[in-house]
Design an enzyme around this catalytic site. Structure first.
Site, mmCIF file in Angstrom:
data_model
loop_
_atom_site.group_PDB
_atom_site.id
_atom_site.type_symbol
_atom_site.label_atom_id
_atom_site.label_comp_id
_atom_site.label_asym_id
_atom_site.label_seq_id
_atom_site.Cartn_x
_atom_site.Cartn_y
_atom_site.Cartn_z
ATOM 1 N N ASP A 148 -4.437 3.559 2.736
ATOM 2 C CA ASP A 148 -5.843 3.136 2.893
ATOM 3 C C ASP A 148 -5.966 1.651 3.259
ATOM 4 O OD1 ASP A 148 -5.219 1.886 0.527
ATOM 5 O OD2 ASP A 148 -6.801 2.836 -0.668
ATOM 6 N N ASP A 154 -4.497 -9.255 -16.279
ATOM 7 C CA ASP A 154 -5.558 -10.233 -16.130
ATOM 8 C C ASP A 154 -6.729 -9.766 -17.000
ATOM 9 O OD1 ASP A 154 -7.325 -12.176 -14.921
ATOM 10 O OD2 ASP A 154 -6.019 -12.099 -13.170
ATOM 11 N N HIS A 203 -4.111 -17.077 -6.145
ATOM 12 C CA HIS A 203 -4.990 -16.405 -5.188
ATOM 13 C C HIS A 203 -6.294 -17.145 -4.946
ATOM 14 C CE1 HIS A 203 -6.274 -15.241 -9.170
ATOM 15 N NE2 HIS A 203 -7.446 -14.915 -8.655
ATOM 16 N N ASP A 204 -6.454 -18.303 -5.567
ATOM 17 C CA ASP A 204 -7.666 -19.105 -5.356
ATOM 18 C C ASP A 204 -7.371 -20.415 -4.619
ATOM 19 O OD1 ASP A 204 -9.260 -17.279 -6.836
ATOM 20 O OD2 ASP A 204 -8.685 -18.231 -8.716
ATOM 21 N N GLU A 241 -6.441 -19.511 -17.904
ATOM 22 C CA GLU A 241 -6.808 -20.185 -16.649
ATOM 23 C C GLU A 241 -7.816 -21.270 -16.988
ATOM 24 O OE1 GLU A 241 -8.848 -19.505 -12.264
ATOM 25 O OE2 GLU A 241 -9.697 -18.574 -14.034
ATOM 26 N N ASP A 282 -8.990 -15.048 -17.587
ATOM 27 C CA ASP A 282 -9.789 -15.629 -16.507
ATOM 28 C C ASP A 282 -10.765 -16.677 -17.064
ATOM 29 O OD1 ASP A 282 -10.461 -15.233 -13.606
ATOM 30 O OD2 ASP A 282 -12.447 -14.791 -14.420
ATOM 31 N N ASP A 285 0.854 -1.193 0.000
ATOM 32 C CA ASP A 285 0.000 0.000 0.000
ATOM 33 C C ASP A 285 0.886 1.238 0.000
ATOM 34 O OD1 ASP A 285 -2.018 1.834 0.349
ATOM 35 O OD2 ASP A 285 -2.251 1.438 2.499
HETATM 36 C C1 NOJ Z 1 -11.069 -16.989 -11.424
HETATM 37 C C2 NOJ Z 1 -10.325 -16.021 -10.573
HETATM 38 O O1 NOJ Z 1 -9.009 -16.478 -10.377
HETATM 39 C C3 NOJ Z 1 -11.099 -15.900 -9.286
HETATM 40 O O2 NOJ Z 1 -10.389 -15.215 -8.288
HETATM 41 C C4 NOJ Z 1 -12.405 -15.221 -9.594
HETATM 42 O O3 NOJ Z 1 -13.201 -15.144 -8.438
HETATM 43 C C5 NOJ Z 1 -13.176 -15.990 -10.667
HETATM 44 N N1 NOJ Z 1 -12.342 -16.405 -11.751
HETATM 45 C C6 NOJ Z 1 -14.268 -15.152 -11.250
HETATM 46 O O4 NOJ Z 1 -13.725 -14.177 -12.070
#
Ligand code: NOJ
Length: 521
Positions: free
Chosen positions: A26, A99, A319-320, A258, A195, A22
């Site tokens: 914020d 992305d 991140h998922d 992805e 994505d 950051d």
């Molecule tokens: C895949 C992304 O990596 C994820 O973080 C997102 O929530 C979903 N697609 C929807 O865009």
């Protein structure tokens, strides 16, 4: 390294911008924050940044609900900040991958506002409208169909109801997204991570999905049906090749997809004559069980299935998914680094994995992720792997001067970049040295992968090429192991005591230890 494209030998570093650095107090990371940390990335040795979405967005899904494909959300900065960041990235010899979120927009995107305004609006057909819902589910829980009061029909959303799916059968949708791609390509970005590429086209007859016979209560509701008619449709390949044609209009760009599919289907995304995505993300290391046997099987299956000339790639975290150090245990995080950085092709690293970050547990009242809010307590939440990067030992870890949007890990006093910098045996130094080794030994990138073997929970394989033969031996077990190796020079070791020196015919490898040996030719 020569004769291969930059993205083929690249180590791609994923930045989740909310949590990286950051710069304005914020509590949320931003583009200027990333700029401040570029030299850290140069020192780490990575080649490219992939930054997850920073476009204008209501942030219902933290930026994956895009309200303008050609802008920067004020939370993250301005277009001027972006241009400066890109320039500074390039001036350091790094690349930038953005992305692209083409499957859906935000429900606040002007296209959707128009589309929902009336049934005869010219943009009505830009989204998927029906009088009756079918059984397609949202990946974030519940039906994928939302009733729209204004125009009296249902629209489909693969994710949140605030993320309506675009209709990729409509040529105007294609043109509009391709224009957005060109907008960024013209500015100089080096490629896109697309994505949910495999979800982009749905069955034109909207047939119901068959029930999933192995569904059990407690699993996400989207698992109740097999996604036959709303994912991986044959026509998606036409779209992917059109996207590829857009990036191919510019020099030296990359299109990454992805795609969460079994290996045989995944491979089809390289496209006919490799005219699809250059890198369909390979999530084998995210999904395999962490035993030598399972990994050997996953690695072999993947490499054997690659079409001729298709370029391999490996992803260790994102991140998922739960952090690698949490998935495999912190004691094996070093082994994971050695595995990742000794496999052929392109590598993707998730921010913070190089310092051994673990999942941070977020109490229910602090949860941010809509996936967790919609289906609490079943393990679908992604906040734990998205917590702020701990840069130093100060109370807010050098991440922010404000209130971090997600809690820092409880261990950030000890586990932070400054501390690990000072310890030559830290995981950060291990990552740096493995990355440096990969650069000085191109066989690790381009060489043949051979003799994959798993015995007694030790995984081993050889890399041949560029006049060298390297053998990688990784002990996934919890006990020391006697291994026999051809003798050679130890080029790298996960733990200090094995580093440098000679590998001998019979040697001991401690629990969760690994070595890379240069064999005598
Ligand atoms: C895949 C992304 O990596 C994820 O973080 C997102 O929530 C979903 N697609 C929807 O865009």
């Amino acid at each position: 390294m020569h004769a291969i494209a930059w993205w083929q030998h690249a180590i791609i570093y994923e930045v989740y911008p909310r949590s990286f650095q950051d710069s304005d107090g914020d509590g949320i990371g931003d583009l200027n924050g990333i700029l401040q940390r570029l030299d850290y990335l140069v020192k780490l040795g990575v080649d490219a940044l992939w930054i997850t979405p920073f476009y204008p967005s209501p942030m219902a899904d933290f930026g994956y609900d895009v309200a303008d494909y050609c802008g920067v959300d004020p939370l993250f900065g301005t277009m001027r900040d972006f241009d400066r960041l890109l320039q500074e990235i390039h001036s350091r010899g790094l690349k930038l991958i953005l992305d692209l979120v083409p499957n859906h927009t935000s429900d606040q995107h002007p296209w959707f506002l128009e589309s929902r305004s009336s049934r005869d609006n010219p943009k009505r057909d830009w989204y998927l409208w029906r009088d009756e819902p079918n059984n397609w589910q949202s990946n974030f829980g519940g039906s994928g169909w939302e009733w729209d009061e204004i125009s009296g029909q249902y629209y489909y959303h693969s994710f949140l109801k605030q993320q309506p799916d675009l209709n990729w059968r409509n040529p105007m949708v294609r043109t509009a997204i391709f224009e957005a791609m060109r907008f960024w390509l013209e500015r100089g970005v080096d490629g896109f991570r697309v994505d949910v590429m495999w979800l982009m086209i749905k069955d034109d007859q909207f047939r119901d999905n068959p029930p999933n016979p192995s569904y059990c209560a407690g699993q996400p509701s989207s698992h109740r049906f097999l996604p036959v008619f709303n994912s991986d449709r044959p026509q998606v390949h036409e779209v992917v090749s059109e996207m590829r044609a857009v990036t191919d209009d510019y020099r030296d760009r990359v299109l990454i997809g992805e795609i969460y599919l079994p290996i045989p289907q995944l491979m089809t995304y390289y496209g006919k004559n490799l005219g699809g995505t250059q890198l369909p993300f390979n999530f084998q290391l995210l999904q395999a069980s962490w035993t030598a046997e399972a990994l050997a099987a996953a690695i072999s299956e993947y490499t054997n299935a690659l079409p001729a000339e298709a370029w391999p790639n490996w992803v260790l975290g994102n991140h998922d998914s739960a952090r690698i150090a949490t998935r495999v245990g912190t004691h094996r995080a070093r082994l994971a680094a050695m595995l990742l950085l000794s496999l052929p092709g392109t590598i993707t690293l998730y921010y913070g994995d190089e310092i051994g970050m673990t999942n941070v547990s977020i109490p229910p009242e602090m949860v941010q992720d809509p996936a967790e809010k919609n289906e609490p307590g079943i393990g679908v939440g992604r906040d734990p792997e998205r917590t702020p990067m701990p840069w130093d030992g100060s109370p807010l870890a050098g991440f922010t001067n404000g209130r971090p949007w997600l809690s820092l890990g409880p261990d950030h006093g000890a586990l932070n970049v400054v501390n690990l910098e000072q310890d030559p045996e830290s995981i950060l130094h291990l990552y740096r040295s493995l990355i440096a080794l990969r650069k000085s030994h191109p066989v690790l990138v381009t060489g043949e992968l051979q003799s994959i073997d798993a015995a007694n929970n030790a995984l081993s394989y050889e890399r041949h090429g560029c006049g060298e033969r390297l053998r990688v031996i990784l002990n996934f077990g919890d006990a020391p192991l006697a291994i026999s190796s051809e003798s050679g020079e130890i080029l790298a070791a996960t733990h200090p005591h094995a580093r440098s020196g000679q590998a001998s015919k019979l040697m001991q490898l401690g629990a969760a230890e690994g070595i890379i040996v240069r064999l005598r030719n």
